[in-house]
Design an enzyme around this catalytic site. Sequence first.
Site, PDB file in Angstrom:
ATOM      1  N   GLY A   7      52.945 -75.453 -61.012  1.00 14.67           N
ATOM      2  CA  GLY A   7      52.913 -76.538 -60.024  1.00 14.67           C
ATOM      3  C   GLY A   7      53.650 -76.108 -58.773  1.00 14.67           C
ATOM      4  N   SER A  10      55.785 -78.541 -53.310  1.00 12.67           N
ATOM      5  CA  SER A  10      57.041 -78.394 -52.562  1.00 12.67           C
ATOM      6  C   SER A  10      58.185 -78.003 -53.497  1.00 12.67           C
ATOM      7  CB  SER A  10      57.390 -79.716 -51.873  1.00 12.67           C
ATOM      8  OG  SER A  10      56.340 -80.116 -51.044  1.00 12.67           O
ATOM      9  N   GLY A  12      58.190 -77.138 -56.745  1.00 13.47           N
ATOM     10  CA  GLY A  12      57.925 -75.960 -57.574  1.00 13.47           C
ATOM     11  C   GLY A  12      58.107 -74.672 -56.771  1.00 13.47           C
ATOM     12  N   ASN A  96      58.992 -86.251 -62.021  1.00 11.16           N
ATOM     13  CA  ASN A  96      59.318 -87.676 -62.087  1.00 11.16           C
ATOM     14  C   ASN A  96      58.690 -88.241 -63.357  1.00 11.16           C
ATOM     15  OD1 ASN A  96      60.777 -87.906 -59.705  1.00 11.16           O
ATOM     16  ND2 ASN A  96      58.964 -88.349 -58.465  1.00 11.16           N
ATOM     17  N   LYS A 176      67.267 -91.958 -63.726  1.00  9.94           N
ATOM     18  CA  LYS A 176      66.396 -91.442 -62.665  1.00  9.94           C
ATOM     19  C   LYS A 176      65.160 -92.335 -62.519  1.00  9.94           C
ATOM     20  CE  LYS A 176      63.910 -87.529 -60.913  1.00  9.94           C
ATOM     21  NZ  LYS A 176      62.788 -86.772 -61.433  1.00  9.94           N
ATOM     22  N   ASN A 180      63.834 -94.157 -59.180  1.00 10.07           N
ATOM     23  CA  ASN A 180      62.465 -94.026 -58.664  1.00 10.07           C
ATOM     24  C   ASN A 180      61.748 -95.375 -58.621  1.00 10.07           C
ATOM     25  OD1 ASN A 180      62.175 -90.809 -60.221  1.00 10.07           O
ATOM     26  ND2 ASN A 180      62.443 -91.228 -58.074  1.00 10.07           N
ATOM     27  N   SER A 245      60.272 -91.190 -49.400  1.00 11.73           N
ATOM     28  CA  SER A 245      60.132 -90.898 -50.834  1.00 11.73           C
ATOM     29  C   SER A 245      58.786 -90.231 -51.106  1.00 11.73           C
ATOM     30  CB  SER A 245      60.245 -92.185 -51.650  1.00 11.73           C
ATOM     31  OG  SER A 245      59.058 -92.942 -51.511  1.00 11.73           O
ATOM     32  N   GLU A 258      52.472 -91.779 -58.324  1.00 15.56           N
ATOM     33  CA  GLU A 258      52.987 -91.696 -59.697  1.00 15.56           C
ATOM     34  C   GLU A 258      53.321 -93.095 -60.230  1.00 15.56           C
ATOM     35  OE1 GLU A 258      54.891 -87.404 -60.358  1.00 15.56           O
ATOM     36  OE2 GLU A 258      56.025 -88.561 -58.889  1.00 15.56           O
TER      37      GLU A 258
END
Length: 293
Positions: A7, A10, A12, A96, A176, A180, A245, A258
């Site tokens: 992946g 950005s 990765g 995430n 986390k 999110n 975000s 997501e």
Amino acid sequence: MEIVVFGAGSLGSLIGGLLARTHDVTLVGREPHVSTIREQGLRVTGEVEATVHPDAQTEPPAGADLAVVTVKAFDTADAARALSDCALDACLSLQNGLCEATLAEHLGAPALAGTCTYGARRREPGVVACTGVGTVVLGPREGGQSDTADRMGEVFDAAGIETVTATDMPRRLWEKLAVNAGINAVTALARVENGTLLDGPAESVAHAAARETAQVARERGVELADETAVAAVERVAAATAANRSSMLQDVTAGRRTEVDAIVGVVADAAPSTPVNETTAALLRTWEAERDLR
Ligand code: KPL
């Protein structure tokens, strides 16, 4: 150590680039990013400056010691299937959502859980900016200590990445998720930067989303207090005040979000979670109207 980063978006590309300063890294991503990296190397700019020469491919190699998975949560099952022919000692999710169980289902190797607060922006093919030096936290997904997690923590540390090896990953993953649910969904719907949630009318929405997430965590046997979840939202909103975000970036670019892996997890849980049910419904409606789901 041989590491495959599956992946190369950005985050990765940034993590792969930092690891490539010390280890043999293969980045798995899309064209034209991968051929640019093969021809010119990967340039890391911003708060960390480096040019590194990892291998870059569109398919995973036959084997590696560690796979770091950084794809969007909804691509986890595809990533796991693609990696299932790759002989691995361990796999680490820096995504995430709660994606480790899906990776563990498909892969023979232990699936470690991780969180990452490094900021990353892919500028152009072959170039990624580090927009904030953060910390990678990793550990066994069910909590406790493991030799594999300790070894992988040392591997990240050796590459100069701020790393904590943790024994309480379930609590950290839910904290986390609360961050999110509070920040990503609310900023995506209100189209504002993270810092806007520090005061004003959206602050209480973000806090309520975090409290509901903590409630669902406790229902699942994970000790996460409401105040801890709210404090985490405040801390991250302050630390990333100028950031847009990832979910706001997805909505702005007209991409799938997501939602299912973040607010959807809380909205679809048994107890009543009206704030997350509302944000999930609005985001899912937006996606459905654009044939993104
Ligand atoms: O993880 C994030 C994201 O945007 O996905 C935060 C921490 C909210 C930073 O923007």
